[in-house]
Design an enzyme around this catalytic site. Structure first.
Site, PDB file in Angstrom:
ATOM      1  N   TYR A 190     -15.432  -6.756  -4.063  1.00  0.00           N
ATOM      2  CA  TYR A 190     -14.277  -7.630  -4.294  1.00  0.00           C
ATOM      3  C   TYR A 190     -14.279  -8.136  -5.738  1.00  0.00           C
ATOM      4  O   TYR A 190     -13.293  -7.967  -6.470  1.00  0.00           O
ATOM      5  CB  TYR A 190     -14.368  -8.803  -3.308  1.00  0.00           C
ATOM      6  CG  TYR A 190     -13.215  -9.793  -3.363  1.00  0.00           C
ATOM      7  CD1 TYR A 190     -11.924  -9.404  -3.032  1.00  0.00           C
ATOM      8  CD2 TYR A 190     -13.438 -11.129  -3.715  1.00  0.00           C
ATOM      9  CE1 TYR A 190     -10.880 -10.321  -3.047  1.00  0.00           C
ATOM     10  CE2 TYR A 190     -12.397 -12.054  -3.734  1.00  0.00           C
ATOM     11  CZ  TYR A 190     -11.118 -11.644  -3.398  1.00  0.00           C
ATOM     12  OH  TYR A 190     -10.080 -12.549  -3.413  1.00  0.00           O
TER      13      TYR A 190
HETATM   14  P1  NAI Z   1      -3.895 -12.330   3.492  1.00  0.00           P
HETATM   15  O1  NAI Z   1      -4.756 -11.297   4.132  1.00  0.00           O
HETATM   16  O2  NAI Z   1      -3.462 -13.498   4.275  1.00  0.00           O
HETATM   17  O3  NAI Z   1      -2.635 -11.641   2.842  1.00  0.00           O
HETATM   18  C1  NAI Z   1      -2.723 -10.424   2.158  1.00  0.00           C
HETATM   19  C2  NAI Z   1      -1.457  -9.636   2.386  1.00  0.00           C
HETATM   20  O4  NAI Z   1      -1.587  -8.391   1.726  1.00  0.00           O
HETATM   21  C3  NAI Z   1      -1.200  -9.336   3.850  1.00  0.00           C
HETATM   22  O5  NAI Z   1       0.136  -9.656   4.167  1.00  0.00           O
HETATM   23  C4  NAI Z   1      -1.487  -7.862   3.989  1.00  0.00           C
HETATM   24  O6  NAI Z   1      -0.676  -7.240   4.979  1.00  0.00           O
HETATM   25  C5  NAI Z   1      -1.143  -7.372   2.610  1.00  0.00           C
HETATM   26  N1  NAI Z   1      -1.810  -6.124   2.263  1.00  0.00           N
HETATM   27  C6  NAI Z   1      -3.048  -5.695   2.584  1.00  0.00           C
HETATM   28  N2  NAI Z   1      -3.245  -4.461   2.086  1.00  0.00           N
HETATM   29  C7  NAI Z   1      -2.123  -4.114   1.447  1.00  0.00           C
HETATM   30  C8  NAI Z   1      -1.712  -2.961   0.721  1.00  0.00           C
HETATM   31  N3  NAI Z   1      -2.525  -1.896   0.600  1.00  0.00           N
HETATM   32  N4  NAI Z   1      -0.494  -2.946   0.181  1.00  0.00           N
HETATM   33  C9  NAI Z   1       0.338  -4.003   0.317  1.00  0.00           C
HETATM   34  N5  NAI Z   1       0.013  -5.107   1.000  1.00  0.00           N
HETATM   35  C10 NAI Z   1      -1.210  -5.162   1.548  1.00  0.00           C
HETATM   36  O7  NAI Z   1      -4.724 -12.787   2.195  1.00  0.00           O
HETATM   37  P2  NAI Z   1      -4.480 -14.015   1.211  1.00  0.00           P
HETATM   38  O8  NAI Z   1      -5.554 -14.979   1.407  1.00  0.00           O
HETATM   39  O9  NAI Z   1      -3.110 -14.468   1.285  1.00  0.00           O
HETATM   40  O10 NAI Z   1      -4.769 -13.290  -0.170  1.00  0.00           O
HETATM   41  C11 NAI Z   1      -3.757 -13.009  -1.106  1.00  0.00           C
HETATM   42  C12 NAI Z   1      -4.362 -12.812  -2.473  1.00  0.00           C
HETATM   43  O11 NAI Z   1      -5.050 -13.988  -2.842  1.00  0.00           O
HETATM   44  C13 NAI Z   1      -5.380 -11.682  -2.562  1.00  0.00           C
HETATM   45  O12 NAI Z   1      -5.196 -10.997  -3.780  1.00  0.00           O
HETATM   46  C14 NAI Z   1      -6.695 -12.395  -2.578  1.00  0.00           C
HETATM   47  O13 NAI Z   1      -7.688 -11.683  -3.268  1.00  0.00           O
HETATM   48  C15 NAI Z   1      -6.354 -13.665  -3.314  1.00  0.00           C
HETATM   49  N6  NAI Z   1      -7.261 -14.769  -3.065  1.00  0.00           N
HETATM   50  C16 NAI Z   1      -7.363 -15.317  -1.822  1.00  0.00           C
HETATM   51  C17 NAI Z   1      -8.224 -16.373  -1.602  1.00  0.00           C
HETATM   52  C18 NAI Z   1      -8.401 -16.976  -0.269  1.00  0.00           C
HETATM   53  O14 NAI Z   1      -9.339 -17.729  -0.090  1.00  0.00           O
HETATM   54  N7  NAI Z   1      -7.558 -16.720   0.687  1.00  0.00           N
HETATM   55  C19 NAI Z   1      -9.049 -16.925  -2.696  1.00  0.00           C
HETATM   56  C20 NAI Z   1      -8.861 -16.257  -3.943  1.00  0.00           C
HETATM   57  C21 NAI Z   1      -7.989 -15.232  -4.122  1.00  0.00           C
END
Ligand code: NAI
Length: 591
Positions: free
Chosen positions: A481
């Site tokens: 990651y």
């Molecule tokens: P989440 O899992 O709730 O949302 C991620 C979304 O991306 C989902 O809707 C999923 O369907 C979609 N997704 C997965 N693979 C995909 C692909 N190949 N193409 C298009 N869409 C795809 O995750 P979250 O927490 O909302 O994360 C969003 C961003 O925030 C990510 O980049 C993550 O690295 C970053 N992030 C999240 C943190 C956290 O604690 N939740 C902390 C720091 C960064």
């Protein structure tokens, strides 16, 4: 009088009384119906109207020569009706129809009756010559048509957005294609709108664009740009020639743009305004077709049109429009927007006026969110597209759809991500690769499409990458990651360097530990992170809260707030930076 009418309203919160209120009031009947029915306008807008109208309607219908709507027209119509108590209706030349009666049903029935007579006349007396006959070489296959429309749309949108950003709507419906591909389209499109109300939505003139070779992108783009600017110059000259100096010039760029073989674009400050202009032009096409079949289509004179477009009542209406959000008229595309942080960002940008393309691999959830945004924020504010960021074909298709729906892009939020865990010495290659595919290459694929589009458009843009606190401050068992996210951030910086001269800003938001609503925090991830930090899993959320300086829990809304700042013009002097949303982590201070 405007203030007086407002004073008379029974419900002060209801819509402002129409300009036609006095006309309705001066007709001495309880019920009055007014329309700009295509069938009636098709007859009044012919050079031969004075001969045609008495043949269609009997003495129970009065006629009033064209005059700009307002007090004088209202008085004249009222006078005509009082002087001729046998009248059932009045036709206003180049405007529409009024009917009345003791009840709304009777006024309506008379209305339909007169419109039906107009329709019957047009059917019975239509000339046998083919109207809108196909000009040679104008039909092309659907794919080529869409590819050309999609490639030229950002050029058009960028050019018409010099003064105010516009939404550009593409339309290749059969009636539009029949018209733009016809022999008459070029000259007929320049005659003008059918009624004063139409003028307000489509402007006095539409732009006829006919590049020599639309499939040769660079020559066509240069021609498109030149012709749009020539339109704006001509508009300024028209304004100078007619202006009394009382009202400043309105936006000089076209609202309706026609291109043979390709179709029609309409512009508006939001999707609804662009749709209204399109809807009006569909009617104009129908009116021109009928008028041409029984005579020769005519419109308002140049001076009459000026007095409609610069009508003090309409300009006054503009001053009453509600204050617009900071992203009004802007177009944003968000990846991974169906859940978690992406969804919070989509909602936040939509509240501030942006039109959102919600993309995700979970198309069902993306559609639900787009529907919610449209219901909450207004027509056409969101569309949902299936987009796997690792698939170049899907990325290209999504950008093609985006170009056709909104004409371009102002804001990209590159957000989609996954969080595989495991110590590097135990990590299967396939997991490492998957993380690189989504968390690094996915950002590259989407950002490179977005940058190409923004460069064509030529009005700058803002790209925000959702990074992570792990970039400046990596943790153990999170190598796949952290390494991929570091590549994402380095990509962002290089993009900032490469595109600053184009006004394209590129920034990163680094959140830490957003639990609520996030699908990233699977049970497995929670257990592994708890293990990595040496704490029981149930203490994990509190652990993250206690480790930051402000002792705060981070939410998706907090991240969306930072994204909003970087997406819009409040951060117009900021590019190449990382903005932490982590409540203060000394190790993750940007440097
Ligand atoms: P989440 O899992 O709730 O949302 C991620 C979304 O991306 C989902 O809707 C999923 O369907 C979609 N997704 C997965 N693979 C995909 C692909 N190949 N193409 C298009 N869409 C795809 O995750 P979250 O927490 O909302 O994360 C969003 C961003 O925030 C990510 O980049 C993550 O690295 C970053 N992030 C999240 C943190 C956290 O604690 N939740 C902390 C720091 C960064």
């Amino acid at each position: 009088v405007v203030a007086y009418l407002e004073h008379c309203m029974m419900d002060p919160g209801s819509a402002r009384p129409s300009i036609e209120t006095l006309l309705h009031a001066f007709i001495p009947m309880p019920s009055v119906v007014h329309s700009h029915a295509d069938a009636i306008v098709s007859l009044t807008n012919t050079r031969e109207a004075n001969d045609i109208l008495p043949r269609v309607f009997d003495k129970k219908v009065g006629f009033v020569e064209y005059m700009r709507p307002g007090f004088v027209l209202s008085k004249n119509v009222g006078q005509l009706v009082r002087d001729n108590d046998n009248l059932d209706g009045v036709i206003l030349i180049k405007h529409g129809l009024f009917t009345w009666g003791p009840s709304i049903k009777q006024a309506y029935d008379t209305h339909i009756n007169l419109i039906s007579r107009a329709e019957k006349f047009a059917r019975d007396f239509a000339s046998s010559k083919r109207i809108f006959a196909l000009a040679s070489g104008r039909t092309i296959d659907n794919n080529t048509q869409q590819t050309i429309a999609a490639s030229l749309a950002p050029i058009l949108r960028g050019t018409v957005s010099k003064n105010q950003t516009m939404i550009l709507r593409y339309d290749n419906a059969p009636d539009v294609m029949e018209f733009v591909n016809s022999q008459e389209a070029n000259s007929l499109s320049q005659v003008g709108p059918a009624t004063p109300d139409h003028t307000l939505q489509t402007k006095t003139k539409v732009l006829w664009l006919d590049p020599k070779d639309p499939s040769d992108f660079s020559s066509a783009a240069a021609e498109v740009h030149r012709h749009v600017e020539a339109y704006a110059d001509k508009y300024s000259r028209w304004y100078q020639a007619n202006s009394d100096g009382l009202h400043p010039m309105l936006d000089p760029y076209p609202r309706v743009i026609l291109m043979p073989s390709i179709g029609m674009w309409t512009t508006g400050s939001d999707a609804r305004a662009a749709l209204i202009a399109a809807d009006i032009y569909h009617h104009t096409i129908q009116i021109m077709k009928t008028s041409q079949s029984i005579g020769n289509y005519v419109s308002l004179s140049s001076r009459e049109s000026y007095h409609v477009e610069y009508w003090p009542m309409e300009l006054y209406k503009l001053t009453l429009s509600p204050i617009k959000g900071e992203l009004y008229s802007k177009v944003a595309l968000i990846t991974g927007a169906a859940h978690g942080i992406g969804r919070d960002i989509a909602r936040q940008l939509a509240i501030h006026g942006a039109h959102i393309t919600v993309t995700d691999i979970d198309i069902k959830a993306a559609q639900t969110l787009a529907q919610e945004i449209n219901d909450t924020n207004g027509y056409g504010r969101a569309q949902a597209l299936a987009l796997d960021v690792t698939d170049p074909k899907q990325v290209a298709q999504a950008f093609l759809d985006l170009r056709l729906t909104y004409g371009g892009l102002d804001i990209l939020i590159s957000n989609a991500g996954i969080a595989p865990v495991g110590a590097i010495h135990e990590l299967p290659l396939q997991q490492w690769q998957r993380s690189l595919d989504i968390n690094a290459t996915g950002h590259f694929l989407v950002a490179s499409e977005a940058v190409r589009l923004m460069r064509d458009q030529g009005i700058g843009g803002s790209i925000v990458f959702i990074g992570t606190k792990n970039v400046p401050s990596p943790g153990k068992d999170f190598g796949a990651y952290s390494a991929a996210k570091a590549a994402e951030v380095q990509l962002a910086r290089v993009l900032a360097i490469e595109n600053g001269d184009q006004g394209i800003r590129v920034n990163v938001v680094n959140p830490d530990a957003v639990f609520e609503g996030s699908g990233l925090w699977s049970t497995k991830l929670k257990e592994q992170r708890a293990k990595a930090h040496g704490i029981p899993v149930e203490q994990l959320e509190d652990f993250y809260r206690q480790r930051n300086l402000l002792k705060q829990r981070i939410t998706g809304e907090d991240v969306a707030e930072a994204v909003l700042f970087l997406a819009g013009s409040r951060s117009s002097k900021t590019t190449g930076t990382m903005l932490p949303v982590d409540a203060g982590l000394r190790d993750a201070f940007p440097r």
